[in-house]
Design an enzyme around this catalytic site. Sequence first.
Site, PDB file in Angstrom:
ATOM      1  N   ASP A   1       0.819  -1.219   0.000  1.00  0.00           N
ATOM      2  CA  ASP A   1       0.000   0.000   0.000  1.00  0.00           C
ATOM      3  C   ASP A   1       0.849   1.265   0.000  1.00  0.00           C
ATOM      4  O   ASP A   1       0.617   2.184   0.802  1.00  0.00           O
ATOM      5  CB  ASP A   1      -0.938   0.020   1.224  1.00  0.00           C
ATOM      6  CG  ASP A   1      -1.769  -1.243   1.351  1.00  0.00           C
ATOM      7  OD1 ASP A   1      -2.198  -1.773   0.317  1.00  0.00           O
ATOM      8  OD2 ASP A   1      -1.986  -1.711   2.490  1.00  0.00           O
TER       9      ASP A   1
ATOM     10  N   GLU B   1     -10.777   0.867  -4.161  1.00  0.00           N
ATOM     11  CA  GLU B   1     -10.029   1.205  -2.943  1.00  0.00           C
ATOM     12  C   GLU B   1      -8.756   1.967  -3.275  1.00  0.00           C
ATOM     13  O   GLU B   1      -8.422   2.167  -4.454  1.00  0.00           O
ATOM     14  CB  GLU B   1      -9.670  -0.076  -2.183  1.00  0.00           C
ATOM     15  CG  GLU B   1      -8.730  -0.967  -2.971  1.00  0.00           C
ATOM     16  CD  GLU B   1      -8.498  -2.324  -2.333  1.00  0.00           C
ATOM     17  OE1 GLU B   1      -9.249  -2.701  -1.415  1.00  0.00           O
ATOM     18  OE2 GLU B   1      -7.556  -3.005  -2.769  1.00  0.00           O
TER      19      GLU B   1
END
Length: 527
Positions: free
Chosen positions: A15, A186
């Site tokens: 991420d 997302e």
Amino acid sequence: MTAACNPVLPGSHPDPSICRVGDEFFVVTSTFEYFPGLPVHRSRDLVTWELVGHAVHRDDQLDLSTVPASGGLFAPTIRHHAGRFHVACTLVGGRGRQGSFVLTATDPAGPWSDPAWIEDAPGIDPSILFDDDGRAWWCGTRLADPGDWPEQTEVWVRELDLATMSLVGDEHVVWHGAVEGAVWAEGPHLFRHAGEVLLLASEGGTERHHAVSAARGASPSGPFTGSRANPLLTHRHLGGDVPVANVGHADLVDDGRGGWWATVLATRRLPLDGARADALQGRETWLVPVVFEDGWPVFAPGTGRLAEEVDVPWAGAHAIDARSLVDHFDGPRSHPELVSVRTAPGVHRAGLGERRGHLRLHAVSGGLHEPAPHAFAGFRLEQPVATLATVLEAPDAPSPGVLAGLALRLSDRRHLTLGVRARAAGPIVELLLHVDGEDRVLGVAEVPAGRLGLVLEVDGFDAVARVEVGERRIVVGTADLSPLSPSEGGGFVGVVGGVFVVDDTAADGHDAAPAAFADFDVLSLVH
Ligand code: 6LW
């Protein structure tokens, strides 16, 4: 050479989010149940990266002690505004306070602030756009309610009042993914580009179907129109027999020289039984060149694929070798790359002062399978070929419930240990693979009391476990590590290798009186 070697942050660094301040780039990545959390890496040339600090570096900033494996600190975003770094992130799970928050610092090395919790910010993956007009916009993703299909999520945007760190004005749901039926929209980020607002978001889930899409609109609150080239970056159409997969979660940065770059997460895939599985490293940070055409980003122009080497034309010459991580535990602080499992005050740091040259770990849990803080200190396994080693004393006196040694940890449910156990009949070294509640004994060796070296040699999904007594090298056993592959064992985190001690006569939890301890001379991870 002027090429960046991918992954630029090897080992579990998922991420990624990137920003630039002057001529320096900063990347933050997610850390889940590990402490310290949210490492911040810095680079001047996108080629060499150094760890400069952690946005979560004090026990009292956040309570990680009860978060589940792969809960805790989810995808962060890093931005720089008005002289301060801002990291927005979400704490998921556990019995402490949960939700999204912002940490700030003037120096990325710290100190970082306590969290400013953002009220009414449901979901995960928050990001902030500091817009040119001085306004700030918060975006994140949450499950759509009601969704038209399971796992459908929605990206939402609201204005962020920086004076009060609170969300104001109307909420705008701006994105569900580029394709009809998209799941897990997302990792959204908003950017101001060429007078418009660009929305970047991933979808498809963080595994094989991960993909990056883009949309554009006149305002941060939308509406947004998707690119006709979506998804702009993915490896999902390449099948499973590829060396790099699961590509997504992109963030963008301009290099101040007219060029653009993205950081993404991706997973290396290694051969296993005639097919491939995700390497033990899990989701890592990769660098991708980007150009803009007609206002849209083009990722990895010309190929559309991640490359192991990325040319950074303006970077100086560097030689980049795989790193060795070594802590002899003789300095005033532990190695900056050393991580522990869940915040456990006094467990992983108290040891340094007690016996110089040793790390003393006090047992706080009965087993590494417990969803509890662990007496564990380890390094991320950065490469598929690695040697993990330590030195400790095998005790003379029996303490049958105590196990101390090396561990390769994917999660509470999956780990390999090479540990010393002191029985009445003398010490033994055991090689155990823990898979979903079951301990498999892969090897046992009797050893004399006194100094021992423990060594785990890892090559892909194979491991050889050795004990060294003086000049003698005894093979304890071999292990098939494929149950520790994230694609086999699940979760969001790659494998961390370290030292540990557990005591199954100890009460659970870090408030218990320490029942047993072990002193480790060294922890080394040679790649
Ligand atoms: C993260 C989400 C995701 O919050 O997985 O890859 C979650 N994407 O964006 C955990 O890393």
